[in-house]
Design a protein around this motif. Structure first.
Motif, mmCIF file in Angstrom:
data_model
loop_
_atom_site.group_PDB
_atom_site.id
_atom_site.type_symbol
_atom_site.label_atom_id
_atom_site.label_comp_id
_atom_site.label_asym_id
_atom_site.label_seq_id
_atom_site.Cartn_x
_atom_site.Cartn_y
_atom_site.Cartn_z
ATOM 1 N N MET A 143 0.877 -1.168 0.000
ATOM 2 C CA MET A 143 0.000 0.000 0.000
ATOM 3 C C MET A 143 0.912 1.216 0.000
ATOM 4 O O MET A 143 1.364 1.679 1.049
ATOM 5 C CB MET A 143 -0.937 0.010 1.209
ATOM 6 N N HIS A 144 1.209 1.691 -1.183
ATOM 7 C CA HIS A 144 2.241 2.717 -1.346
ATOM 8 C C HIS A 144 1.637 4.100 -1.488
ATOM 9 O O HIS A 144 0.888 4.380 -2.424
ATOM 10 C CB HIS A 144 3.107 2.405 -2.570
ATOM 11 N N PHE A 145 1.978 4.981 -0.557
ATOM 12 C CA PHE A 145 1.548 6.379 -0.582
ATOM 13 C C PHE A 145 2.572 7.220 -1.336
ATOM 14 O O PHE A 145 3.750 6.865 -1.434
ATOM 15 C CB PHE A 145 1.429 6.919 0.841
ATOM 16 N N TYR A 146 2.136 8.358 -1.831
ATOM 17 C CA TYR A 146 3.041 9.299 -2.503
ATOM 18 C C TYR A 146 3.431 10.399 -1.522
ATOM 19 O O TYR A 146 4.280 10.178 -0.664
ATOM 20 C CB TYR A 146 2.404 9.795 -3.802
ATOM 21 N N MET A 147 2.825 11.567 -1.570
ATOM 22 C CA MET A 147 3.190 12.627 -0.641
ATOM 23 C C MET A 147 1.934 13.323 -0.137
ATOM 24 O O MET A 147 1.690 14.486 -0.430
ATOM 25 C CB MET A 147 4.141 13.628 -1.314
ATOM 26 N N PRO A 148 1.086 12.593 0.613
ATOM 27 C CA PRO A 148 -0.115 13.231 1.150
ATOM 28 C C PRO A 148 0.300 14.325 2.170
ATOM 29 O O PRO A 148 1.393 14.258 2.735
ATOM 30 C CB PRO A 148 -0.848 12.076 1.835
ATOM 31 N N PRO A 149 -0.545 15.343 2.371
ATOM 32 C CA PRO A 149 -1.909 15.494 1.847
ATOM 33 C C PRO A 149 -2.003 16.168 0.489
ATOM 34 O O PRO A 149 -3.107 16.465 0.038
ATOM 35 C CB PRO A 149 -2.560 16.371 2.923
ATOM 36 N N ARG A 150 -0.851 16.398 -0.184
ATOM 37 C CA ARG A 150 -0.903 17.037 -1.502
ATOM 38 C C ARG A 150 -1.125 16.020 -2.612
ATOM 39 O O ARG A 150 -1.885 16.273 -3.543
ATOM 40 C CB ARG A 150 0.393 17.812 -1.768
ATOM 41 N N ALA A 151 -0.423 14.898 -2.548
ATOM 42 C CA ALA A 151 -0.528 13.853 -3.577
ATOM 43 C C ALA A 151 -1.143 12.628 -2.915
ATOM 44 O O ALA A 151 -0.451 11.889 -2.200
ATOM 45 C CB ALA A 151 0.847 13.533 -4.156
ATOM 46 N N ASN A 152 -2.436 12.408 -3.139
ATOM 47 C CA ASN A 152 -3.189 11.460 -2.323
ATOM 48 C C ASN A 152 -3.512 10.142 -3.006
ATOM 49 O O ASN A 152 -4.343 9.379 -2.510
ATOM 50 C CB ASN A 152 -4.483 12.111 -1.836
ATOM 51 N N ALA A 153 -2.875 9.837 -4.124
ATOM 52 C CA ALA A 153 -3.058 8.517 -4.731
ATOM 53 C C ALA A 153 -2.323 7.468 -3.905
ATOM 54 O O ALA A 153 -1.307 7.758 -3.251
ATOM 55 C CB ALA A 153 -2.545 8.510 -6.160
ATOM 56 N N VAL A 154 -2.837 6.249 -3.914
ATOM 57 C CA VAL A 154 -2.227 5.125 -3.206
ATOM 58 C C VAL A 154 -2.226 3.913 -4.130
ATOM 59 O O VAL A 154 -3.263 3.565 -4.705
ATOM 60 C CB VAL A 154 -3.012 4.777 -1.922
ATOM 61 N N ASP A 155 -1.060 3.283 -4.283
ATOM 62 C CA ASP A 155 -0.974 2.027 -5.039
ATOM 63 C C ASP A 155 -1.305 0.859 -4.125
ATOM 64 O O ASP A 155 -0.792 0.771 -3.003
ATOM 65 C CB ASP A 155 0.448 1.793 -5.560
ATOM 66 N N LEU A 156 -2.125 -0.059 -4.598
ATOM 67 C CA LEU A 156 -2.355 -1.333 -3.920
ATOM 68 C C LEU A 156 -1.849 -2.450 -4.821
ATOM 69 O O LEU A 156 -2.076 -2.421 -6.032
ATOM 70 C CB LEU A 156 -3.846 -1.548 -3.637
ATOM 71 N N MET A 157 -1.164 -3.441 -4.231
ATOM 72 C CA MET A 157 -0.690 -4.557 -5.038
ATOM 73 C C MET A 157 -0.595 -5.803 -4.178
ATOM 74 O O MET A 157 -0.071 -5.775 -3.059
ATOM 75 C CB MET A 157 0.671 -4.234 -5.656
ATOM 76 N N SER A 158 -1.079 -6.907 -4.698
ATOM 77 C CA SER A 158 -1.071 -8.192 -3.996
ATOM 78 C C SER A 158 0.351 -8.706 -3.795
ATOM 79 O O SER A 158 1.259 -8.412 -4.581
ATOM 80 C CB SER A 158 -1.870 -9.211 -4.815
ATOM 81 N N ASP A 159 0.545 -9.493 -2.726
ATOM 82 C CA ASP A 159 1.827 -10.176 -2.546
ATOM 83 C C ASP A 159 1.859 -11.515 -3.283
ATOM 84 O O ASP A 159 2.785 -12.300 -3.133
ATOM 85 C CB ASP A 159 2.132 -10.378 -1.060
ATOM 86 N N GLY A 160 0.834 -11.762 -4.082
ATOM 87 C CA GLY A 160 0.704 -13.021 -4.806
ATOM 88 C C GLY A 160 -0.296 -13.949 -4.144
ATOM 89 O O GLY A 160 -0.825 -14.856 -4.780
#
Length: 293
Positions: A143-160
């Motif tokens: 669950m990868h954050f960028y630079m909140p609270p300005r850049a609020n997208a979050v990547d989600l990715m399975s561990d398999g």
């Protein structure tokens, strides 16, 4: 074990953030934005307290601007067990080193509630690479954050092996905290946006390393042409040049054909202690408030 949660079922449970650096404190800020509690644990007690202070100072402004629902609270947890007690979500934001992350996740897994979702904020390592000491790998993901609270997208990715209900829960609940999840449909180093950003960042570094332009030139053109508030070099200073270098080294380990010039340039800054905003100097100079000097 079910990892299916709704906002109503977790709003009175804490979130644990392990790692109080640049991103750790910003992650904590977002999870305090609906009146809840975030427990921040870091081996460096001063850094943990600095993260608590950052949340306390920043959160009222988010609420006043209408970007948050209510002022919650962040607390510094002196030990990992107290940080994890009752948590519905654990987010790890420690340095990008597997020799740190792998044993840490073993400790977290043994102490966290059985129904807690576990997530690494790693920006360059797939969660699959650090899950060996986690008993139930289905509750773990990136669950990868960028630079909140300005850049609020979050990547989600399975561990398999991540359970579908873990990803569904995060996709439903994260927007309540003002962050927007996007799921990588297959394992990808750099996830979605960071793969694109890595190419921009690397070429920007190459242009400067080759003497074609200065950081100011590159950033100035980004701002002039794309109306961005900051260019690549200012953004790298914000992340931390040591973190940027760790990420670039990881990409290079996977692809030995990547050019060395960008990493050499980063090494010059990192080796001299110029890490960006957090040290007061990187490609630019900064005052104590993190503003350009």
């Amino acid at each position: 074990m079910s990892y299916s949660h709704t906002f109503d079922t977790i709003k009175h449970r804490p979130v644990a953030v392990v790692g109080a650096g640049t991103l750790g404190r910003r992650i904590a800020l977002m999870f305090c934005s609906r009146g809840g509690e975030v427990r921040i644990h870091d081996p460096n007690a001063e850094q943990a307290q600095a993260a608590v202070d950052y949340v306390a100072e920043t959160l009222p402004g988010l609420v006043a601007d209408g970007r948050a629902g209510a002022v919650g609270r962040a607390v510094a947890a002196g030990d990992l067990a107290s940080a994890l007690d009752g948590a519905w979500l654990v987010v790890e934001a420690v340095p990008e080193r597997l020799d740190i992350k792998i044993p840490l996740w073993g400790e977290i897994d043994s102490l966290a509630p059985a129904d807690a979702i576990l997530a690494t904020n790693s920006s360059s390592y797939a969660s699959r690479l650090m899950n060996e000491k986690i008993a139930d790998k289905s509750r773990f993901c990136n669950m990868h954050f960028y630079m909140p609270p300005r850049a609020n997208a979050v990547d989600l990715m399975s561990d398999g092996e991540t359970a579908r209900e873990v990803l569904d829960t995060l996709e439903a609940v994260l927007p309540e905290f003002g962050v927007l999840p996007f799921e990588a449909k297959k394992e990808s180093t750099g996830f979605i946006f960071n793969r694109i950003w890595a190419a921009v960042k690397r070429e920007s570094l190459a242009v400067v390393a080759e003497g074609v332009a200065t950081p100011e030139d590159v950033d100035g053109m980004f701002k002039a042409n794309w109306h961005m508030p900051a260019g690549p070099f200012a953004m790298m200073d914000g992340v931390g040049l040591d973190v940027v270098l760790d990420i670039e080294n990881h990409y290079a380990a996977e692809d030995p054909h990547l050019p060395e010039g960008p990493r050499r340039l980063l090494h010059e800054y990192v080796d001299s202690g110029r890490l960006g905003v957090k040290t007061g100097e990187g490609f630019y100079r900064y005052d104590r408030e993190g503003e350009r000097a």
